[in-house]
Design a protein around this motif. Structure first.
Motif, short mmCIF file in Angstrom:
data_model
loop_
_atom_site.label_atom_id
_atom_site.label_comp_id
_atom_site.label_asym_id
_atom_site.label_seq_id
_atom_site.Cartn_x
_atom_site.Cartn_y
_atom_site.Cartn_z
N VAL A 136 0.84 -1.20 0.00
CA VAL A 136 0.00 0.00 0.00
C VAL A 136 0.88 1.25 0.00
CG1 VAL A 136 -1.76 1.30 1.27
CG2 VAL A 136 -1.90 -1.20 1.15
N VAL A 137 1.92 1.26 0.83
CA VAL A 137 2.84 2.39 0.89
C VAL A 137 3.52 2.58 -0.47
CG1 VAL A 137 5.00 3.24 1.92
CG2 VAL A 137 3.23 2.25 3.37
N GLU A 138 3.93 1.50 -1.08
CA GLU A 138 4.58 1.55 -2.40
C GLU A 138 3.67 2.24 -3.42
OE1 GLU A 138 5.32 -1.88 -5.58
OE2 GLU A 138 6.41 -2.20 -3.70
N ILE A 139 2.40 1.89 -3.43
CA ILE A 139 1.45 2.49 -4.37
C ILE A 139 1.24 3.97 -4.03
CG2 ILE A 139 -0.97 2.50 -5.12
CD1 ILE A 139 -0.83 -0.61 -4.85
N LEU A 140 1.15 4.29 -2.74
CA LEU A 140 0.96 5.68 -2.33
C LEU A 140 2.15 6.57 -2.72
CD1 LEU A 140 -0.62 5.18 1.20
CD2 LEU A 140 -1.75 6.15 -0.81
N LEU A 141 3.34 5.97 -2.75
CA LEU A 141 4.54 6.76 -3.03
C LEU A 141 4.93 6.78 -4.51
CD1 LEU A 141 6.77 5.76 0.01
CD2 LEU A 141 5.39 7.82 -0.29
N GLN A 142 4.17 6.10 -5.36
CA GLN A 142 4.49 6.11 -6.79
C GLN A 142 4.47 7.54 -7.30
OE1 GLN A 142 1.79 3.58 -8.90
NE2 GLN A 142 2.95 1.74 -8.46
N SER A 143 5.55 7.92 -7.95
CA SER A 143 5.69 9.31 -8.38
C SER A 143 4.77 9.67 -9.54
CB SER A 143 7.14 9.60 -8.75
OG SER A 143 7.54 8.75 -9.80
N ASP A 144 4.31 8.68 -10.30
CA ASP A 144 3.47 9.00 -11.46
C ASP A 144 1.99 9.09 -11.12
OD1 ASP A 144 3.46 6.25 -10.97
OD2 ASP A 144 3.08 5.75 -13.06
N LEU A 145 1.61 8.89 -9.85
CA LEU A 145 0.22 8.98 -9.43
C LEU A 145 0.02 10.12 -8.44
CD1 LEU A 145 -0.65 5.23 -8.71
CD2 LEU A 145 -1.25 6.53 -10.74
N THR A 146 -1.10 10.82 -8.55
CA THR A 146 -1.46 11.79 -7.52
C THR A 146 -1.98 11.01 -6.32
OG1 THR A 146 -3.76 12.03 -8.20
CG2 THR A 146 -2.14 13.47 -9.28
N ILE A 147 -2.13 11.67 -5.20
CA ILE A 147 -2.67 11.00 -4.00
C ILE A 147 -4.06 10.45 -4.29
CG2 ILE A 147 -3.49 11.39 -1.64
CD1 ILE A 147 -0.52 11.11 -1.79
N GLU A 148 -4.88 11.24 -4.95
CA GLU A 148 -6.25 10.80 -5.24
C GLU A 148 -6.25 9.59 -6.18
OE1 GLU A 148 -10.05 10.45 -4.51
OE2 GLU A 148 -8.77 11.91 -3.51
N GLU A 149 -5.36 9.59 -7.18
CA GLU A 149 -5.26 8.44 -8.08
C GLU A 149 -4.79 7.20 -7.33
OE1 GLU A 149 -4.20 10.59 -12.35
OE2 GLU A 149 -2.58 10.17 -10.93
N SER A 150 -3.88 7.39 -6.38
CA SER A 150 -3.42 6.26 -5.56
C SER A 150 -4.57 5.68 -4.75
CB SER A 150 -2.32 6.73 -4.60
OG SER A 150 -1.20 7.19 -5.30
N TYR A 151 -5.38 6.55 -4.14
CA TYR A 151 -6.54 6.11 -3.36
C TYR A 151 -7.51 5.33 -4.25
CZ TYR A 151 -5.83 8.37 1.17
OH TYR A 151 -5.38 8.70 2.42
N ILE A 152 -7.78 5.84 -5.43
CA ILE A 152 -8.71 5.18 -6.35
C ILE A 152 -8.17 3.81 -6.74
CG2 ILE A 152 -9.69 5.27 -8.69
CD1 ILE A 152 -9.89 8.36 -8.25
#
Length: 82
Positions: A40-56
């Motif tokens: 989950v942390v890895e997905i949240l920290l992906q540089s190509d996604l905004t926070i909202e995109e990570s949540y989605i």
């Protein structure tokens, strides 16, 4: 006055994060799933996604609730340097 150790504080504060020996190698997971906190942390920290995109992504692909994701974010902020 009782002094709590780090593990007791962790258990009291994070109701959606758990660790069970024999499940995912004993790594921390989202309670009731086999989804590792580090994933989950890895997905949240992906540089190509905004926070909202990570949540989605986490909600759609992994079925996580916003409350669970926020708790992982808080956990990561509090314990990333330990």
């Amino acid at each position: 006055m009782r002094i709590f150790n780090r593990w007791e504080i962790y258990i009291l504060k994070y109701k959606h994060i758990t660790r069970t020996m024999g499940v995912c190698g004993g790594r921390k997971i989202i309670r009731g799933t086999r989804i590792e906190v580090e994933k989950v942390v890895e997905i949240l920290l992906q540089s190509d996604l905004t926070i909202e995109e990570s949540y989605i992504t986490l909600q759609q692909d992994y079925g996580l609730l916003r409350e669970q994701i926020k708790e992982v974010e808080d956990y990561h902020r509090c314990f990333k340097n330990l």
